[in-house]
Motif scaffolding. Structure first.
Motif, PDB file in Angstrom:
ATOM      1  N   ALA A  71      51.558  41.364  41.018  1.00 43.77           N
ATOM      2  CA  ALA A  71      49.982  41.459  41.482  1.00 43.77           C
ATOM      3  C   ALA A  71      49.776  40.063  42.182  1.00 43.77           C
ATOM      4  O   ALA A  71      50.527  38.820  41.669  1.00 43.77           O
ATOM      5  CB  ALA A  71      49.255  41.303  40.220  1.00 43.77           C
ATOM      6  N   VAL A  72      49.132  40.158  42.927  1.00 42.65           N
ATOM      7  CA  VAL A  72      48.707  39.002  43.888  1.00 42.65           C
ATOM      8  C   VAL A  72      47.225  38.528  43.506  1.00 42.65           C
ATOM      9  O   VAL A  72      46.043  39.478  43.797  1.00 42.65           O
ATOM     10  CB  VAL A  72      48.799  39.293  45.431  1.00 42.65           C
ATOM     11  CG1 VAL A  72      48.492  37.824  46.246  1.00 42.65           C
ATOM     12  CG2 VAL A  72      50.507  39.422  45.781  1.00 42.65           C
ATOM     13  N   VAL A  73      46.949  37.242  43.303  1.00 41.67           N
ATOM     14  CA  VAL A  73      45.703  36.907  42.953  1.00 41.67           C
ATOM     15  C   VAL A  73      45.141  35.765  43.851  1.00 41.67           C
ATOM     16  O   VAL A  73      46.039  34.961  44.491  1.00 41.67           O
ATOM     17  CB  VAL A  73      45.633  36.221  41.469  1.00 41.67           C
ATOM     18  CG1 VAL A  73      44.444  35.708  40.829  1.00 41.67           C
ATOM     19  CG2 VAL A  73      46.398  37.184  40.555  1.00 41.67           C
TER      20      VAL A  73
ATOM     21  N   THR B  52      42.729  32.908  44.075  1.00 42.25           N
ATOM     22  CA  THR B  52      41.730  32.136  43.236  1.00 42.25           C
ATOM     23  C   THR B  52      41.790  30.715  43.663  1.00 42.25           C
ATOM     24  O   THR B  52      42.824  30.141  43.964  1.00 42.25           O
ATOM     25  CB  THR B  52      42.013  32.545  41.704  1.00 42.25           C
ATOM     26  OG1 THR B  52      40.923  31.593  41.078  1.00 42.25           O
ATOM     27  CG2 THR B  52      43.252  32.174  41.285  1.00 42.25           C
TER      28      THR B  52
ATOM     29  N   LYS C  25      52.540  33.069  34.664  1.00 40.63           N
ATOM     30  CA  LYS C  25      52.926  33.281  35.756  1.00 40.63           C
ATOM     31  C   LYS C  25      54.089  34.243  36.179  1.00 40.63           C
ATOM     32  O   LYS C  25      54.202  35.479  36.547  1.00 40.63           O
ATOM     33  CB  LYS C  25      52.497  32.501  37.144  1.00 40.63           C
ATOM     34  CG  LYS C  25      51.115  32.158  37.349  1.00 40.63           C
ATOM     35  CD  LYS C  25      51.304  31.058  38.556  1.00 40.63           C
ATOM     36  CE  LYS C  25      49.959  30.381  38.709  1.00 40.63           C
ATOM     37  NZ  LYS C  25      49.771  29.387  39.716  1.00 40.63           N
TER      38      LYS C  25
ATOM     39  N   HIS D 277      54.450  37.496  33.849  1.00 47.48           N
ATOM     40  CA  HIS D 277      53.688  38.358  33.923  1.00 47.48           C
ATOM     41  C   HIS D 277      53.879  38.929  35.559  1.00 47.48           C
ATOM     42  O   HIS D 277      52.976  39.815  36.156  1.00 47.48           O
ATOM     43  CB  HIS D 277      52.169  38.244  33.690  1.00 47.48           C
ATOM     44  CG  HIS D 277      51.899  37.966  32.162  1.00 47.48           C
ATOM     45  ND1 HIS D 277      51.988  39.289  31.280  1.00 47.48           N
ATOM     46  CD2 HIS D 277      51.816  37.247  31.403  1.00 47.48           C
ATOM     47  CE1 HIS D 277      51.929  38.969  30.285  1.00 47.48           C
ATOM     48  NE2 HIS D 277      51.704  37.637  29.961  1.00 47.48           N
TER      49      HIS D 277
ATOM     50  N   ILE E  14      52.941  37.250  38.431  1.00 50.91           N
ATOM     51  CA  ILE E  14      51.536  36.793  39.211  1.00 50.91           C
ATOM     52  C   ILE E  14      51.886  35.773  40.198  1.00 50.91           C
ATOM     53  O   ILE E  14      52.630  34.953  39.994  1.00 50.91           O
ATOM     54  CB  ILE E  14      50.761  36.170  38.015  1.00 50.91           C
ATOM     55  CG1 ILE E  14      49.948  37.305  36.974  1.00 50.91           C
ATOM     56  CG2 ILE E  14      49.334  35.937  38.983  1.00 50.91           C
ATOM     57  CD1 ILE E  14      49.190  36.815  35.834  1.00 50.91           C
ATOM     58  N   LYS E  15      51.444  36.262  41.198  1.00 50.63           N
ATOM     59  CA  LYS E  15      51.897  35.321  42.539  1.00 50.63           C
ATOM     60  C   LYS E  15      50.291  34.893  42.967  1.00 50.63           C
ATOM     61  O   LYS E  15      49.541  36.018  43.096  1.00 50.63           O
ATOM     62  CB  LYS E  15      52.424  36.017  43.481  1.00 50.63           C
ATOM     63  CG  LYS E  15      53.815  36.275  43.097  1.00 50.63           C
ATOM     64  CD  LYS E  15      54.891  36.900  44.154  1.00 50.63           C
ATOM     65  CE  LYS E  15      56.130  36.969  43.652  1.00 50.63           C
ATOM     66  NZ  LYS E  15      56.959  37.890  44.562  1.00 50.63           N
ATOM     67  N   VAL E  16      50.017  33.788  43.283  1.00 41.72           N
ATOM     68  CA  VAL E  16      48.532  33.419  43.693  1.00 41.72           C
ATOM     69  C   VAL E  16      48.817  33.240  45.274  1.00 41.72           C
ATOM     70  O   VAL E  16      49.669  32.606  45.665  1.00 41.72           O
ATOM     71  CB  VAL E  16      48.315  31.916  43.263  1.00 41.72           C
ATOM     72  CG1 VAL E  16      46.810  31.395  43.743  1.00 41.72           C
ATOM     73  CG2 VAL E  16      48.063  32.292  41.900  1.00 41.72           C
TER      74      VAL E  16
END
Length: 127
Positions: free
Chosen positions: A1-3, A5, A95, A98, A100-102
């Motif tokens: 998933a790419v976030v 923020t 991150k 899970h 997670i990549k920002v």
């Protein structure tokens, strides 16, 4: 998933800003403490700003309070620094766990990896 923020950077920035303010306040306390060490008269008048009001006190009254406050500020800075480091580690672990990549962090990491070191100067000037 790419976030995408800004909240993570904003929160860390606020904590870093507060730590910077506290470090400045601590250095101001140390300057005053050093100046008061040269004063050998504990009954000598001095003025202290308390809550926006300038109070007339004596060196003997002010000096212990300043040393106590400087010590508490130093403890608070140390605590905040340790807490910030642990929270940053927790965030990185979360991150990774899970996936997670920002958005924006990947490009910065790739840029840092691709930068080749610049040629260094020896700092020698020959005339």
């Amino acid at each position: 998933a790419v976030v995408s923020t800004q909240s993570g950077h904003y929160g860390r920035g606020m904590v870093a800003q507060k730590m910077s303010e506290l470090k400045l306040e601590e250095s101001e306390h140390k300057l005053v403490i050093d100046a008061l060490k040269d004063v050998n008269e504990p009954t000598r008048k001095c003025y202290q700003l308390v809550g926006g009001v300038l109070m007339e006190r004596t060196v003997g009254q002010v000096q212990p309070n300043l040393e106590n406050n400087a010590s508490k500020i130093n403890t608070l800075i140390t605590t905040m620094d340790k807490t910030l480091e642990s929270k940053q580690k927790e965030l990185v672990d979360f991150k990774e766990k899970h996936g997670i990549k920002v958005r924006g962090e990947d490009s910065m990491e790739d840029k840092n990896k691709s930068d080749s070191p610049a040629p260094t100067s020896t700092g020698v000037l020959v005339n």
